[in-house]
Design a protein around this motif. Structure first.
Motif, PDB file in Angstrom:
ATOM      1  N   SER A  36      -0.487 -24.340  -8.542  1.00  0.00           N
ATOM      2  CA  SER A  36       0.067 -25.186  -9.594  1.00  0.00           C
ATOM      3  C   SER A  36       0.925 -26.304  -9.016  1.00  0.00           C
ATOM      4  O   SER A  36       0.932 -27.426  -9.539  1.00  0.00           O
ATOM      5  CB  SER A  36       0.897 -24.341 -10.559  1.00  0.00           C
ATOM      6  OG  SER A  36       1.587 -25.153 -11.483  1.00  0.00           O
ATOM      7  N   GLN A  49      -0.374 -28.475 -17.994  1.00  0.00           N
ATOM      8  CA  GLN A  49      -0.497 -27.029 -17.887  1.00  0.00           C
ATOM      9  C   GLN A  49       0.432 -26.354 -18.892  1.00  0.00           C
ATOM     10  O   GLN A  49       1.572 -26.778 -19.063  1.00  0.00           O
ATOM     11  CB  GLN A  49      -0.154 -26.552 -16.473  1.00  0.00           C
ATOM     12  CG  GLN A  49      -1.110 -27.058 -15.399  1.00  0.00           C
ATOM     13  CD  GLN A  49      -0.629 -26.654 -14.018  1.00  0.00           C
ATOM     14  OE1 GLN A  49       0.369 -27.144 -13.527  1.00  0.00           O
ATOM     15  NE2 GLN A  49      -1.343 -25.735 -13.410  1.00  0.00           N
ATOM     16  N   THR A  50      -0.076 -25.305 -19.516  1.00  0.00           N
ATOM     17  CA  THR A  50       0.722 -24.528 -20.467  1.00  0.00           C
ATOM     18  C   THR A  50       0.658 -23.060 -20.072  1.00  0.00           C
ATOM     19  O   THR A  50      -0.431 -22.506 -19.904  1.00  0.00           O
ATOM     20  CB  THR A  50       0.205 -24.687 -21.907  1.00  0.00           C
ATOM     21  OG1 THR A  50       0.214 -26.075 -22.253  1.00  0.00           O
ATOM     22  CG2 THR A  50       1.088 -23.915 -22.881  1.00  0.00           C
ATOM     23  N   LEU A  94       8.356 -20.500 -12.088  1.00  0.00           N
ATOM     24  CA  LEU A  94       7.730 -21.539 -12.904  1.00  0.00           C
ATOM     25  C   LEU A  94       8.620 -22.782 -12.974  1.00  0.00           C
ATOM     26  O   LEU A  94       8.136 -23.920 -12.864  1.00  0.00           O
ATOM     27  CB  LEU A  94       7.464 -21.007 -14.310  1.00  0.00           C
ATOM     28  CG  LEU A  94       6.278 -20.036 -14.444  1.00  0.00           C
ATOM     29  CD1 LEU A  94       6.349 -19.283 -15.763  1.00  0.00           C
ATOM     30  CD2 LEU A  94       4.952 -20.781 -14.329  1.00  0.00           C
ATOM     31  N   PHE A 127       7.949 -26.530 -14.282  1.00  0.00           N
ATOM     32  CA  PHE A 127       7.763 -26.210 -15.695  1.00  0.00           C
ATOM     33  C   PHE A 127       9.093 -26.258 -16.446  1.00  0.00           C
ATOM     34  O   PHE A 127      10.127 -25.835 -15.925  1.00  0.00           O
ATOM     35  CB  PHE A 127       7.156 -24.810 -15.856  1.00  0.00           C
ATOM     36  CG  PHE A 127       5.685 -24.740 -15.585  1.00  0.00           C
ATOM     37  CD1 PHE A 127       4.759 -24.810 -16.626  1.00  0.00           C
ATOM     38  CD2 PHE A 127       5.222 -24.608 -14.285  1.00  0.00           C
ATOM     39  CE1 PHE A 127       3.402 -24.751 -16.366  1.00  0.00           C
ATOM     40  CE2 PHE A 127       3.857 -24.550 -14.014  1.00  0.00           C
ATOM     41  CZ  PHE A 127       2.951 -24.619 -15.060  1.00  0.00           C
ATOM     42  N   LYS A 165       4.065 -29.947 -18.010  1.00  0.00           N
ATOM     43  CA  LYS A 165       4.135 -28.549 -17.597  1.00  0.00           C
ATOM     44  C   LYS A 165       5.095 -27.809 -18.535  1.00  0.00           C
ATOM     45  O   LYS A 165       6.310 -27.981 -18.452  1.00  0.00           O
ATOM     46  CB  LYS A 165       4.606 -28.425 -16.148  1.00  0.00           C
ATOM     47  CG  LYS A 165       3.559 -28.854 -15.124  1.00  0.00           C
ATOM     48  CD  LYS A 165       4.000 -28.501 -13.720  1.00  0.00           C
ATOM     49  CE  LYS A 165       2.886 -28.745 -12.718  1.00  0.00           C
ATOM     50  NZ  LYS A 165       3.243 -28.291 -11.356  1.00  0.00           N
ATOM     51  N   THR A 166       4.527 -27.021 -19.432  1.00  0.00           N
ATOM     52  CA  THR A 166       5.301 -26.329 -20.465  1.00  0.00           C
ATOM     53  C   THR A 166       5.092 -24.826 -20.368  1.00  0.00           C
ATOM     54  O   THR A 166       3.960 -24.361 -20.235  1.00  0.00           O
ATOM     55  CB  THR A 166       4.878 -26.809 -21.863  1.00  0.00           C
ATOM     56  OG1 THR A 166       5.207 -28.192 -22.013  1.00  0.00           O
ATOM     57  CG2 THR A 166       5.581 -26.006 -22.950  1.00  0.00           C
ATOM     58  N   CYS A 167       6.184 -24.079 -20.448  1.00  0.00           N
ATOM     59  CA  CYS A 167       6.129 -22.620 -20.510  1.00  0.00           C
ATOM     60  C   CYS A 167       6.803 -22.171 -21.797  1.00  0.00           C
ATOM     61  O   CYS A 167       7.914 -22.610 -22.111  1.00  0.00           O
ATOM     62  CB  CYS A 167       6.841 -22.001 -19.305  1.00  0.00           C
ATOM     63  SG  CYS A 167       7.067 -20.203 -19.424  1.00  0.00           S
TER      64      CYS A 167
END
Length: 259
Positions: free
Chosen positions: A101, A109-110, A181, A186, A206-208
């Motif tokens: 990543s 990206q999730t 992350l 993220f 980039k989300t978490c």
């Protein structure tokens, strides 16, 4: 190992993957009755070259005895997978995933983190939403989570087969995983009542999203790692959404902003 698969969606996905890959070794279908849905499955199985064996209901009942009770409703068709691997292809190593990543700085990206979500029906429904809304990874803890063998068939059925596709990592320490992350770029959002209105947020590439357990929500140490707490505006008389429904709404909002 031998895997027994029930449920129209889950069997359809297995057949579809066989058609796409051309790999049918160890696959067979045992059949006790037909109907419109089953006929479609059999047509696809024939194109893939998967053997179909006529059996009676008692034989299928015997096959599904190893499954959790909720997964034993075979509705006249069962897929048998001989020589199935202990780990599925989409069961990914978290550290390796993080390393890759970091090389994708500008890619959207999730990631969704499930903190002690123990109902396999909820896990399956969340994975189904992850497939539909393009989530890159689902992260679950090794303990206090629906991720062992007894839950796999329920998850497969509840996910409508998406659990065969969506990458999943099982980790020993969720707090450490979320820290990794964040180090990989993220932004981390915890889902809980009283947080910032999700419709007011602009989610980064980039989300978490962290979803808490059905009863207790997000654990304190994990919540402290979140950059923000987000909420879904509702108008009902009860105080919260089911965790799988909430996850679906949040995943859609992130997806909507990124398309």
């Amino acid at each position: 190992m031998t895997q027994i698969v029930t449920g129209f969606h889950a069997i359809e996905e297995k057949v579809r993957r066989a058609l796409d890959s051309g790999k049918i070794d160890g696959l067979s279908i045992q059949l006790a009755k037909t109907g419109p849905r089953i006929k479609k499955i059999l047509e696809s199985a024939k194109r893939a070259g998967i053997p179909v064996i006529n059996a009676d209901k008692n034989a299928l009942d015997s096959l599904v005895k190893v499954l959790p009770e909720v997964a034993r409703d075979h509705r006249g068709i069962v897929m048998v997978v001989e020589g199935a691997p202990e780990k599925s292809e989409n069961d990914v190593d978290f550290d390796s995933w993080i390393a890759s990543s970091k090389t994708l700085e500008n890619e959207k990206q999730t990631v969704i983190v499930l903190d002690s979500v123990t109902d396999p029906h909820n896990v399956g429904a969340i994975i189904r939403s992850c497939d539909q809304f393009g989530a890159s990874l689902v992260v679950m803890p090794a303990r206090h989570s629906a991720n062992d063998f007894s839950d796999n068939e329920i998850i497969a059925r509840s996910s409508a087969g998406a659990s065969s596709y969506v990458p999943v990592s099982v980790v020993t320490n969720l707090v450490r995983a979320v820290q990794q992350l964040k180090d990989a770029g993220f932004w981390v959002y915890g889902a809980d009542a009283g947080g910032e209105n999700v419709t007011k947020l602009n989610f980064p590439a980039k989300t978490c999203i962290v979803m808490g357990s059905e009863g207790k929500g997000i654990a304190r140490l994990l919540e402290e790692q979140c950059d923000s707490i987000v909420s879904i505006p509702t108008c009902g008389k009860i105080d919260s959404l089911n965790v799988s429904v909430a996850a679906g709404v949040l995943l859609y909002e992130v997806y909507r902003q990124k398309i």
